[in-house]
Design an enzyme around this catalytic site. Structure first.
Site, PDB file in Angstrom:
ATOM      1  N   ASN A   1       0.811  -1.219   0.000  1.00 63.96           N
ATOM      2  CA  ASN A   1       0.000   0.000   0.000  1.00 63.96           C
ATOM      3  C   ASN A   1       0.845   1.271   0.000  1.00 63.96           C
ATOM      4  O   ASN A   1       0.565   2.218  -0.742  1.00 63.96           O
ATOM      5  CB  ASN A   1      -0.949   0.006   1.204  1.00 63.96           C
ATOM      6  CG  ASN A   1      -1.945  -1.136   1.147  1.00 63.96           C
ATOM      7  OD1 ASN A   1      -2.009  -1.852   0.136  1.00 63.96           O
ATOM      8  ND2 ASN A   1      -2.719  -1.319   2.200  1.00 63.96           N
TER       9      ASN A   1
ATOM     10  N   HIS B   1     -17.487  36.502 -30.635  1.00 70.55           N
ATOM     11  CA  HIS B   1     -18.617  35.752 -31.223  1.00 70.55           C
ATOM     12  C   HIS B   1     -18.282  35.250 -32.627  1.00 70.55           C
ATOM     13  O   HIS B   1     -19.170  35.081 -33.454  1.00 70.55           O
ATOM     14  CB  HIS B   1     -19.893  36.603 -31.283  1.00 70.55           C
ATOM     15  CG  HIS B   1     -20.175  37.362 -30.027  1.00 70.55           C
ATOM     16  ND1 HIS B   1     -20.948  36.865 -29.008  1.00 70.55           N
ATOM     17  CD2 HIS B   1     -19.754  38.594 -29.615  1.00 70.55           C
ATOM     18  CE1 HIS B   1     -21.012  37.753 -28.017  1.00 70.55           C
ATOM     19  NE2 HIS B   1     -20.282  38.812 -28.363  1.00 70.55           N
TER      20      HIS B   1
ATOM     21  N   SER C   1      -7.243  12.941 -48.030  1.00 65.94           N
ATOM     22  CA  SER C   1      -8.522  12.228 -48.041  1.00 65.94           C
ATOM     23  C   SER C   1      -8.394  11.026 -48.960  1.00 65.94           C
ATOM     24  O   SER C   1      -7.689  11.069 -49.963  1.00 65.94           O
ATOM     25  CB  SER C   1      -9.617  13.167 -48.548  1.00 65.94           C
ATOM     26  OG  SER C   1     -10.688  12.414 -49.054  1.00 65.94           O
TER      27      SER C   1
ATOM     28  N   LYS D   1      -8.035  17.455 -51.020  1.00 60.56           N
ATOM     29  CA  LYS D   1      -8.075  17.736 -49.586  1.00 60.56           C
ATOM     30  C   LYS D   1      -6.710  17.744 -48.904  1.00 60.56           C
ATOM     31  O   LYS D   1      -5.850  16.931 -49.199  1.00 60.56           O
ATOM     32  CB  LYS D   1      -8.967  16.711 -48.859  1.00 60.56           C
ATOM     33  CG  LYS D   1     -10.428  16.794 -49.214  1.00 60.56           C
ATOM     34  CD  LYS D   1     -11.091  18.088 -48.803  1.00 60.56           C
ATOM     35  CE  LYS D   1     -11.427  18.164 -47.337  1.00 60.56           C
ATOM     36  NZ  LYS D   1     -12.463  17.258 -46.897  1.00 60.56           N
TER      37      LYS D   1
ATOM     38  N   GLU E   1      -7.512  18.210 -35.168  1.00 56.78           N
ATOM     39  CA  GLU E   1      -8.840  17.668 -34.850  1.00 56.78           C
ATOM     40  C   GLU E   1      -8.723  16.581 -33.786  1.00 56.78           C
ATOM     41  O   GLU E   1      -9.527  16.497 -32.858  1.00 56.78           O
ATOM     42  CB  GLU E   1      -9.496  17.083 -36.098  1.00 56.78           C
ATOM     43  CG  GLU E   1      -9.951  18.141 -37.086  1.00 56.78           C
ATOM     44  CD  GLU E   1     -10.433  17.513 -38.378  1.00 56.78           C
ATOM     45  OE1 GLU E   1     -11.565  17.792 -38.775  1.00 56.78           O
ATOM     46  OE2 GLU E   1      -9.684  16.737 -39.000  1.00 56.78           O
TER      47      GLU E   1
ATOM     48  N   GLN F   1      -6.513   1.052  -7.502  1.00 58.97           N
ATOM     49  CA  GLN F   1      -5.693   0.493  -8.587  1.00 58.97           C
ATOM     50  C   GLN F   1      -6.159   1.059  -9.938  1.00 58.97           C
ATOM     51  O   GLN F   1      -5.408   1.084 -10.903  1.00 58.97           O
ATOM     52  CB  GLN F   1      -5.812  -1.035  -8.588  1.00 58.97           C
ATOM     53  CG  GLN F   1      -5.014  -1.719  -9.666  1.00 58.97           C
ATOM     54  CD  GLN F   1      -4.929  -3.224  -9.426  1.00 58.97           C
ATOM     55  OE1 GLN F   1      -4.331  -3.671  -8.453  1.00 58.97           O
ATOM     56  NE2 GLN F   1      -5.552  -4.000 -10.297  1.00 58.97           N
TER      57      GLN F   1
ATOM     58  N   LYS G   1      -4.378   4.038 -12.394  1.00 58.55           N
ATOM     59  CA  LYS G   1      -3.198   3.970 -13.254  1.00 58.55           C
ATOM     60  C   LYS G   1      -3.443   4.203 -14.732  1.00 58.55           C
ATOM     61  O   LYS G   1      -2.806   5.070 -15.349  1.00 58.55           O
ATOM     62  CB  LYS G   1      -2.498   2.631 -13.058  1.00 58.55           C
ATOM     63  CG  LYS G   1      -1.801   2.582 -11.743  1.00 58.55           C
ATOM     64  CD  LYS G   1      -1.303   1.231 -11.392  1.00 58.55           C
ATOM     65  CE  LYS G   1      -1.042   1.210  -9.913  1.00 58.55           C
ATOM     66  NZ  LYS G   1      -2.268   1.505  -9.104  1.00 58.55           N
TER      67      LYS G   1
HETATM   68  N1  ARG Z   1      -1.717  -3.160  -7.526  1.00 56.63           N
HETATM   69  C1  ARG Z   1      -2.113  -2.478  -6.348  1.00 56.63           C
HETATM   70  C2  ARG Z   1      -2.527  -1.051  -6.705  1.00 56.63           C
HETATM   71  O1  ARG Z   1      -2.255  -0.612  -7.737  1.00 56.63           O
HETATM   72  C3  ARG Z   1      -0.995  -2.428  -5.393  1.00 56.63           C
HETATM   73  C4  ARG Z   1      -1.418  -2.399  -3.961  1.00 56.63           C
HETATM   74  C5  ARG Z   1      -2.085  -3.667  -3.596  1.00 56.63           C
HETATM   75  N2  ARG Z   1      -2.403  -3.681  -2.215  1.00 56.63           N
HETATM   76  C6  ARG Z   1      -3.256  -4.562  -1.705  1.00 56.63           C
HETATM   77  N3  ARG Z   1      -3.480  -4.473  -0.459  1.00 56.63           N
HETATM   78  N4  ARG Z   1      -3.912  -5.390  -2.452  1.00 56.63           N
HETATM   79  O2  ARG Z   1      -3.153  -0.363  -5.922  1.00 56.63           O
END
Ligand code: ARG
Length: 470
Positions: free
Chosen positions: A116, A162, A283, A289, A296, A328, A331
């Site tokens: 953690n 505008h 195009s 084009k 875009e 999690q 990410k």
């Molecule tokens: N893969 C987990 C995350 O991204 C890592 C921490 C996992 N901790 C746990 N107590 N399961 O958060």
């Protein structure tokens, strides 16, 4: 315990059986969090060195662990380590490989640490690096804007409100407006760095650790300015990710506005700019084009950057303290936002650097238009008329000119004087040039103001890789 399978089952000693295959895949983050391998290894090295310094493990063990980790980093960089979903995440993948390499000593690395605080650390290290890359991408783009602003210093274009022609402005002034937005973005990212720059390691699973660790030593090794003050907060906080994503959303919004102007300006109707062929697409059916797909897409990608921010805000909103697996989900959104923002900045820098500016078309767009109406009103004000009356007179004059299909320059003095006796010969001296020159109050479009703004801007961005450009 030197084999991977043992490592896995060892962590499940309180269970009778392993997880279902579907669960294994569902909970695994390794398909995306492998990207944190560098941060994870850096963090583990600092942690092992601290454990040795504190006498919590022997120096010899620490050295073995560190050299094992360095070798693993090398394996990963050479693409020699195959990540397996059953090893769940980057932390377990590396730890399991360490067991394979150095045997049971590997088991000492996780002393006084939890996944953690480990993942919180990895994410902070990643975000800090992302911030510095983002700021340098923003700086490069700002420099590109300044380059074309300076190269077209005298160009005058219609300014819009505008999307209707409003008053003439310097083209450089328009570009400097984007410079300002990006300048605020830089400061926003630098500000968010202050809160990302705090070491969470040493918080354990949630309650702190029961060993005499030296958190400040680890902080120093890893380049953090501070250590977290509350272990519960440290393992559950993802504000720094949200702040990066929020700052990124605002930057993308700025880039998206510029993208929209590039789409408009490169159209046949405007023709103010021409995209270099390297930054335009064709195009598949219409041979004539030259499409602005790049800008875009930037406009379109802004949507997912907003989405990543909303996604994580929603993930976080109902979580009880402290760590929950929900986080999690931080990410992929962060990685996507960083990748999207950096690539957008890079491609925009090239696009702006190679942009062809058609100042003649800008000039042409104003001829025969009534863009100097405010200047005519200002002219009457300077001759003593209250502005509201002047506005009313020029409004009528515009209506008259339109009915005669004439521009201001084509009206005779008698026609002018039919609307006010204050008009004299010098009314013909009002041009787009005198119009911009007149707007010389601080922050305005007068060449003097813009020249000063350009100087100030150059100082802010500094030279490439120079000192000021942080
Ligand atoms: N893969 C987990 C995350 O991204 C890592 C921490 C996992 N901790 C746990 N107590 N399961 O958060």
């Amino acid at each position: 315990m030197t084999r991977k399978d043992d490592f896995k089952s060892h962590l499940r000693s309180r269970f009778h059986k392993g997880v279902d295959k579907t669960v294994e895949k569902y909970v695994a983050s390794i398909p995306f969090d492998w990207r944190l391998y560098k941060q994870d290894i850096d963090g583990s090295i600092a942690h092992a060195q601290m454990l040795a310094k504190q006498g919590l493990i022997s120096k010899k063990d620490a050295e073995l662990i560190v050299s094992g980790l360095v070798a693993i980093r090398d394996e990963i960089e050479k693409g020699k380590l195959e990540f397996k979903p059953e090893l769940e995440d980057i932390h377990m993948s590396i730890e399991s490989r360490l067991f394979e390499k150095i045997g049971d000593v590997a088991g000492k690395l996780h002393t006084a640490r939890s996944r953690n605080d480990q993942i919180a650390l990895d994410m902070r290290l990643f975000t800090k690096e992302a911030i510095s890359e983002t700021v340098s991408g923003l700086r490069d783009f700002q420099r590109a804007l300044l380059d074309i602003a300076e190269a077209n210093k005298a160009a005058i274009m219609p300014g819009y409100t505008h999307l209707q022609q409003a008053q003439p402005i310097l083209f450089a002034h328009h570009l400097l407006a984007y410079f300002e937005m990006l300048q605020r973005d830089v400061v926003r990212f630098q500000d968010c760095l202050k809160r990302a720059d705090v070491l969470p390691l040493g918080s354990g699973a949630l309650a702190g650790v029961a060993y005499s660790v030296d958190r400040n030593f680890v902080a120093k090794k890893l380049g953090f300015s501070d250590i977290s003050a509350n272990s519960l907060d440290a393992v559950s906080d993802r504000d720094f990710v949200l702040e990066y994503e929020a700052a990124a959303a605002i930057t993308m919004m700025h880039l998206s506005r510029l993208a929209e102007e590039m789409v408009l300006w490169s159209s046949a109707e405007f023709g103010f700019v021409e995209l270099d062929e390297a930054y335009a697409t064709s195009s598949s059916i219409m041979p004539q084009k030259k499409n602005p797909d790049v800008v875009e897409l930037a406009r379109g990608k802004t949507g997912r950057v907003y989405g990543n921010l909303m996604g994580l805000l929603t993930v976080m909103k109902g979580l009880p303290l402290a760590y929950n697996r929900d986080v999690q989900e931080d990410k992929e959104g962060l990685f996507d936002t960083v990748d999207t923002l950096l690539s957008t900045l890079e491609v925009f820098t090239g696009l702006i650097k190679t942009l062809k500016v058609n100042t003649a078309r800008m000039q042409q767009a104003m001829s025969g238009s009534y863009i100097l109406a405010t200047d005519l009103a200002d002219y009457l004000v300077r001759k003593g008329l209250p502005f509201r009356q002047a506005h009313d007179i020029v409004g009528k004059l515009v209506r008259y000119a339109i009915s005669k299909n004439k521009g201001f320059q084509e009206l005779s003095l008698d026609e002018y004087r039919g609307f006010s006796p204050l008009f004299a010969d010098d009314v013909y001296g009002i041009t787009v040039k005198t119009s911009v020159e007149a707007r010389n109050a601080a922050g305005g479009t007068a060449p003097k103001q813009v020249a000063a703004a350009l100087l100030r801007a150059r100082k802010l961005v500094g030279k490439r890789n120079g000192k000021q450009a942080n």
